[in-house]
Write an enzyme that holds these catalytic residues in place. Structure first.
Site, PDB file in Angstrom:
ATOM      1  N   ARG A 155       4.429   9.590   2.907  1.00  0.00           N
ATOM      2  CA  ARG A 155       4.352   8.652   4.026  1.00  0.00           C
ATOM      3  C   ARG A 155       4.517   9.463   5.309  1.00  0.00           C
ATOM      4  NH1 ARG A 155       7.765   6.310   0.132  1.00  0.00           N
ATOM      5  NH2 ARG A 155       6.967   4.361  -0.752  1.00  0.00           N
ATOM      6  N   LYS A 179      11.727   5.731   0.733  1.00  0.00           N
ATOM      7  CA  LYS A 179      12.223   4.366   0.929  1.00  0.00           C
ATOM      8  C   LYS A 179      13.419   4.093   0.025  1.00  0.00           C
ATOM      9  CE  LYS A 179       8.291   1.694   2.638  1.00  0.00           C
ATOM     10  NZ  LYS A 179       7.409   0.549   2.371  1.00  0.00           N
ATOM     11  N   HIS A 251      -1.983   7.431   7.348  1.00  0.00           N
ATOM     12  CA  HIS A 251      -1.941   6.576   6.162  1.00  0.00           C
ATOM     13  C   HIS A 251      -3.245   6.660   5.375  1.00  0.00           C
ATOM     14  CE1 HIS A 251       0.428   3.734   3.941  1.00  0.00           C
ATOM     15  NE2 HIS A 251      -0.539   2.850   3.917  1.00  0.00           N
ATOM     16  N   ARG A 254      -3.096   9.613   3.200  1.00  0.00           N
ATOM     17  CA  ARG A 254      -2.258   9.300   2.027  1.00  0.00           C
ATOM     18  C   ARG A 254      -3.089   8.555   0.980  1.00  0.00           C
ATOM     19  NH1 ARG A 254       3.046   7.825   0.035  1.00  0.00           N
ATOM     20  NH2 ARG A 254       3.272   5.603  -0.434  1.00  0.00           N
ATOM     21  N   HIS A 277       6.142   4.847  -5.017  1.00  0.00           N
ATOM     22  CA  HIS A 277       6.129   3.399  -5.155  1.00  0.00           C
ATOM     23  C   HIS A 277       7.180   2.976  -6.174  1.00  0.00           C
ATOM     24  CE1 HIS A 277       1.665   3.037  -3.718  1.00  0.00           C
ATOM     25  NE2 HIS A 277       2.522   3.140  -2.715  1.00  0.00           N
ATOM     26  N   TYR A 286      -5.252   0.678  -6.252  1.00  0.00           N
ATOM     27  CA  TYR A 286      -6.228   1.740  -6.518  1.00  0.00           C
ATOM     28  C   TYR A 286      -6.984   1.532  -7.829  1.00  0.00           C
ATOM     29  CZ  TYR A 286      -3.674   4.156  -2.846  1.00  0.00           C
ATOM     30  OH  TYR A 286      -3.082   4.489  -1.653  1.00  0.00           O
TER      31      TYR A 286
END
Length: 306
Positions: A155, A179, A251, A254, A277, A286
């Site tokens: 990110r 995150k 982004h 990415r 994730h 995806y």
């Protein structure tokens, strides 16, 4: 327990037990306080009925909020009421029958392998011979940022906020704190390692940068390169590389990292881990890449494909 106390208890649990990031907690707080304000004053959010919750959700939809926003607000309510139920604060979950709005499937913008190649080749050329108006330090830094971003799929906030220490350890890997304050290990390609070494040499030549604890230092409030500055420099690089400027952002690179991995045979679960994730469902945007790859595989190898 009154509603304000219940909201605070829920947020404390999300922070302490689930490691929710500050931005996530702020979003939960806004959504729950908005919902509390919409409830009958004699009940408040903590004691809302099924009809109260339904009326609030219908009001959100009537205001024209996007389906993704409606789904986020419903998710906040669901988690809040499940917390109250699990803690024995209320005997039911009034969101049990609520349905999330259907979100249109939106595919992430990405770059082709050829476009990505042109972008990186231009960054490499400019690191060797900076264009007018671009310093050598800025050109070498941009080359390192683009190479590492495409090699790792970080990110943008993770990339620009990397501490110097991650590049001084084993240079084959970066240990990234993402995150929810969760750490993950991402491998670096040989080319990304080379550009990182070149950046570290240039970085050391600037006394102000050499003393910084950040890998990409800058005169900013945080002490590291603002993501907006990187995004601006990236668009300027794209223009010079004849890559559509409207289609480029950190982004997007990415997404290119993930899409190109899958196109070339990577497993969806491995891509999930590399992207950081928490849930495989996030990575499933995806799946169209996998579908295209399977169709191509059948067309190329099945004996009746012709």
């Amino acid at each position: 327990m009154n509603s304000n106390a219940a909201i605070e208890a829920f947020l404390e649990m999300m922070s302490a037990e689930r490691g929710a990031a500050a931005n996530t907690l702020d979003a939960y707080r806004r959504d729950l306080e908005d919902a509390h304000g919409a409830m009958p004053k004699d009940r408040g959010l903590a004691h809302a009925s099924v009809l109260d919750v339904r009326a609030h959700l219908e009001g959100i939809a009537a205001q024209g909020f996007a389906a993704s926003t409606q789904a986020r607000k419903l998710s906040a309510l669901r988690q809040f009421f499940r917390f109250l139920y699990s803690e024995g604060i209320r005997p039911d979950d009034p969101t049990g029958t609520a349905e999330a709005p259907r979100k249109p499937r939106s595919l992430p913008k990405t770059l082709s392998e050829a476009e990505t190649g042109r972008l990186i080749e231009r960054a490499e050329a400019e690191a060797a011979a900076p264009p007018p108006g671009v310093s050598r330090e800025a050109a070498v830094r941009l080359h390192a940022l683009v190479e590492v971003l495409y090699a790792t799929g970080l990110r943008v906030t993770e990339l620009v906020g990397l501490p110097l220490g991650v590049a001084l350890r084993d240079d084959r890997f970066f240990v990234v704190r993402g995150k929810g304050d969760k750490e993950r290990m991402v491998p670096l390609s040989a080319k990304a390692r080379a550009t990182m070494s070149a950046w570290l040499r240039v970085r050391a030549e600037n006394p102000a940068s050499a003393e910084s604890p950040w890998l990409f230092p800058a005169r900013s409030e945080t002490g590291y390169l603002p993501r907006q500055v990187f995004a601006r420099d990236l668009k300027a690089l794209a223009a010079r590389a004849s890559v559509p400027v409207s289609a480029i952002s950190p982004h997007v690179i990415r997404h290119a990292f993930a899409s190109h991995l899958l196109q070339n045979g990577a497993d969806l679960r491995a891509v999930q881990l590399l992207l950081g994730h928490a849930d495989i469902s996030t990575t499933q945007i995806y799946t169209h890449v996998l579908e295209e790859r399977l169709v191509r595989l059948v067309n190329e190898h099945h004996p009746l494909a012709d």
